[in-house]
Scaffold this motif. Structure first.
Motif: not given
Length: 303
Positions: A52-73, A241-244
């Motif tokens: 959780a701490d590693a992902w918080r404010t990471s570049a990966a988290a920023d990329a995730w927040a801007q991407g398209y990741y389907p969570m359904a079929d 956490t608030k982010e994950s």
């Protein structure tokens, strides 16, 4: 062993006398009374907190927040439902017949729209590729017939909420509503800001295979967890956490001694203190986001 557990289609057949089978049973986890010891739980939770701490404010988290990741079929059955068990079986076994030709694309890219002004342009897949993602067989017996296809839209749940996306709309013979297949490709997964942990160094932590579903109110998720034949099944906990939301899995009631190295997959429902919302769902052992769907299914969300 929980009789409702689902056995993996991939079963490793090895000698029952081999000491390597002990790892398959996970005998280094838990205690004889079926509960993981306090030390193991502390180590597992600490690993979840590190993720959780590693992902918080990471570049990966920023990329995730801007991407398209389907969570359904990506493949959506007709809204009217299947007319018969035979039709449902034909869909599950991918037994389709196509009459006529599939259309070509006028464009190679389409818009993913969340309604918040943060639209995203993604590559489109062809109608042929879309069709082949759910139609693999033309065998004798019950089948579904596709009579035509066109490019339209559908709504799908994503990591950022519901989105309207381009979709190939397939007309089925004798059906008033079509079968749809999402036509845009998911974004590339960002490189995790933390590496895969060693199981032996994390209190017997196990990876979670995938996300199977999220409750309508977002207050629980169902995931696929694995265990062996010499235990009482998996247990899955959540660090929020608030982010994950970081899920950490282990097994309970592990027995010592040799046992068959059989992988059993089981649905596990995990309650959350707050709705999942747009928080990223992570696996503690791998440090990666949990993918939705069966990798061998009609359309996994990503690979």
């Amino acid at each position: 062993m929980n009789t409702r557990s689902k056995r993996s289609v991939c079963i490793l057949l090895v000698s029952l006398l081999s000491t390597s089978l002990l790892a398959g049973c996970g005998n280094d986890q838990g205690t004889d009374d079926g509960g993981a010891n306090d030390q193991s739980l502390r180590v597992q939770e600490e690993r979840a907190r590190q993720v959780a701490d590693a992902w918080r404010t990471s570049a990966a988290a920023d990329a995730w927040a801007q991407g398209y990741y389907p969570m359904a079929d990506a493949v959506q059955a007709p809204a009217s439902g299947w007319r018969s068990k035979a039709d449902k079986r034909a869909f599950e076994t991918k037994n389709f017949v196509l009459t006529g030709d599939l259309p070509s694309m006028a464009s190679t890219r389409g818009e993913v729209e969340w309604g918040d002004g943060q639209d995203l342009t993604r590559p489109l897949i062809s109608s042929e590729k879309a069709y082949k993602s759910f139609a693999l067989h033309r065998s004798a017996g019950p089948h579904l017939t596709v009579t035509e296809a066109r490019l339209g839209t559908t709504v799908i749940v994503t990591s950022r909420g519901k989105a309207t996306v381009p979709a190939w709309v397939f007309t089925l013979e004798s059906y008033d509503t079509p079968l749809k297949r999402v036509a845009v490709t998911p974004s590339k997964l960002p490189k995790p800001p933390i590496g895969h942990a060693r199981q032996e160094a994390t209190g017997g932590l196990r990876s979670i295979t995938r996300l199977a579903g999220t409750a309508a109110d977002g207050r629980s998720v169902t995931v696929k967890a694995t265990h062996g034949t010499c235990d009482d099944g998996p247990t899955v906990k959540a660090l929020e956490t608030k982010e994950s939301v970081v899920l950490y899995a282990s097994i309970k009631g592990a027995e010592s001694g040799a046992c068959a190295a059989v992988m059993i997959e089981q649905d596990m429902r995990v309650k959350l203190s707050q709705p999942l919302g747009d928080r990223i769902l992570l696996d503690a052992l791998t440090g990666r986001p949990l993918p939705f769907g069966d990798p061998n299914g009609t359309a996994p969300s990503w690979t």
